[in-house]
Design a protein around this motif. Structure first.
Motif, mmCIF file in Angstrom:
data_model
loop_
_atom_site.group_PDB
_atom_site.id
_atom_site.type_symbol
_atom_site.label_atom_id
_atom_site.label_comp_id
_atom_site.label_asym_id
_atom_site.label_seq_id
_atom_site.Cartn_x
_atom_site.Cartn_y
_atom_site.Cartn_z
ATOM 1 N N GLU A 161 11.319 -0.353 0.130
ATOM 2 C CA GLU A 161 11.714 -0.452 1.539
ATOM 3 C C GLU A 161 10.526 -0.188 2.452
ATOM 4 O O GLU A 161 10.345 -0.888 3.456
ATOM 5 C CB GLU A 161 12.855 0.524 1.834
ATOM 6 N N ARG A 162 9.718 0.814 2.126
ATOM 7 C CA ARG A 162 8.518 1.083 2.934
ATOM 8 C C ARG A 162 7.539 -0.088 2.856
ATOM 9 O O ARG A 162 6.906 -0.454 3.852
ATOM 10 C CB ARG A 162 7.840 2.370 2.456
ATOM 11 N N ALA A 163 7.410 -0.692 1.671
ATOM 12 C CA ALA A 163 6.505 -1.833 1.521
ATOM 13 C C ALA A 163 7.014 -3.045 2.306
ATOM 14 O O ALA A 163 6.223 -3.748 2.945
ATOM 15 C CB ALA A 163 6.354 -2.187 0.041
ATOM 16 N N VAL A 164 8.320 -3.295 2.279
ATOM 17 C CA VAL A 164 8.893 -4.406 3.044
ATOM 18 C C VAL A 164 8.677 -4.180 4.527
ATOM 19 O O VAL A 164 8.317 -5.102 5.281
ATOM 20 C CB VAL A 164 10.396 -4.575 2.719
ATOM 21 N N GLU A 165 8.869 -2.952 4.962
ATOM 22 C CA GLU A 165 8.638 -2.627 6.373
ATOM 23 C C GLU A 165 7.162 -2.831 6.737
ATOM 24 O O GLU A 165 6.845 -3.356 7.809
ATOM 25 C CB GLU A 165 9.060 -1.191 6.646
ATOM 26 N N ALA A 166 6.257 -2.455 5.853
ATOM 27 C CA ALA A 166 4.836 -2.650 6.118
ATOM 28 C C ALA A 166 4.484 -4.138 6.155
ATOM 29 O O ALA A 166 3.689 -4.580 6.999
ATOM 30 C CB ALA A 166 3.999 -1.938 5.062
#
Length: 169
Positions: free
Chosen positions: A68-73
């Motif tokens: 989720e953090r990677a998708v947001e980034a």
């Protein structure tokens, strides 16, 4: 006859019934002990399996949060964290491809430490009214389906877990 010179009767012949009863009691106690040891061993195996399953689930949950953090980034065009399990090219945008999370999870071998499948599904969600059929609900905030897979240990794993979540920016 005087009380002091009382004659004792001859003892009766002993038959050893107490010995037999004591041996039977010892055998019963030994059987109860063996059964108790088997129950304790089975409970230890069950606790170990529960622990391995719980660790696998926690690993899958961790992969989901990092994804989720990677998708947001990727969506915000910021730098990815060093432990990001995916890059921008891993995100699928095609709604036409049918995806079954259960079949995807079952296809992963036990040697796979962790795996991630990310799909952008905001264009797949159909609007509420007849005029907005086929259009995304909110084109500004994309919606992603993130499916993750993890095992309990890096090598010689015994349990696997998968988490399928919907993530909206």
């Amino acid at each position: 006859m005087n009380a002091r010179t009382r004659i004792r009767p001859m003892p009766r012949r002993q038959r050893g019934a107490v010995l037999y009863v004591a041996l039977i009691m010892l055998i019963l106690l030994a059987l109860i002990g063996i059964a108790g040891m088997q129950v304790a061993g089975m409970q230890e195996k069950m606790a170990s399996n529960y622990f391995a399953t719980n660790v696998a689930f926690q690993n899958a949950e961790g992969v989901t949060r990092r994804s989720e953090r990677a998708v947001e980034a990727v969506a915000n065009r910021t730098t990815l964290a060093s432990d990001a399990p995916l890059v921008g090219t891993d995100i699928q945008d095609n709604c036409d491809i049918a995806f079954d999370p259960v079949a995807w999870t079952r296809a992963r071998p036990l040697t796979t430490r962790e795996a991630v499948n990310v799909r952008r599904i905001d264009t797949c969600v159909i609007g509420g009214g007849s005029l907005s059929m086929g259009k995304p609900l909110d084109p500004v905030t994309p919606i992603y389906q993130i499916t993750t897979f993890a095992t309990d240990t890096p090598t010689d794993s015994s349990s696997t877990a998968s988490v399928d979540s919907i993530f909206k920016l």
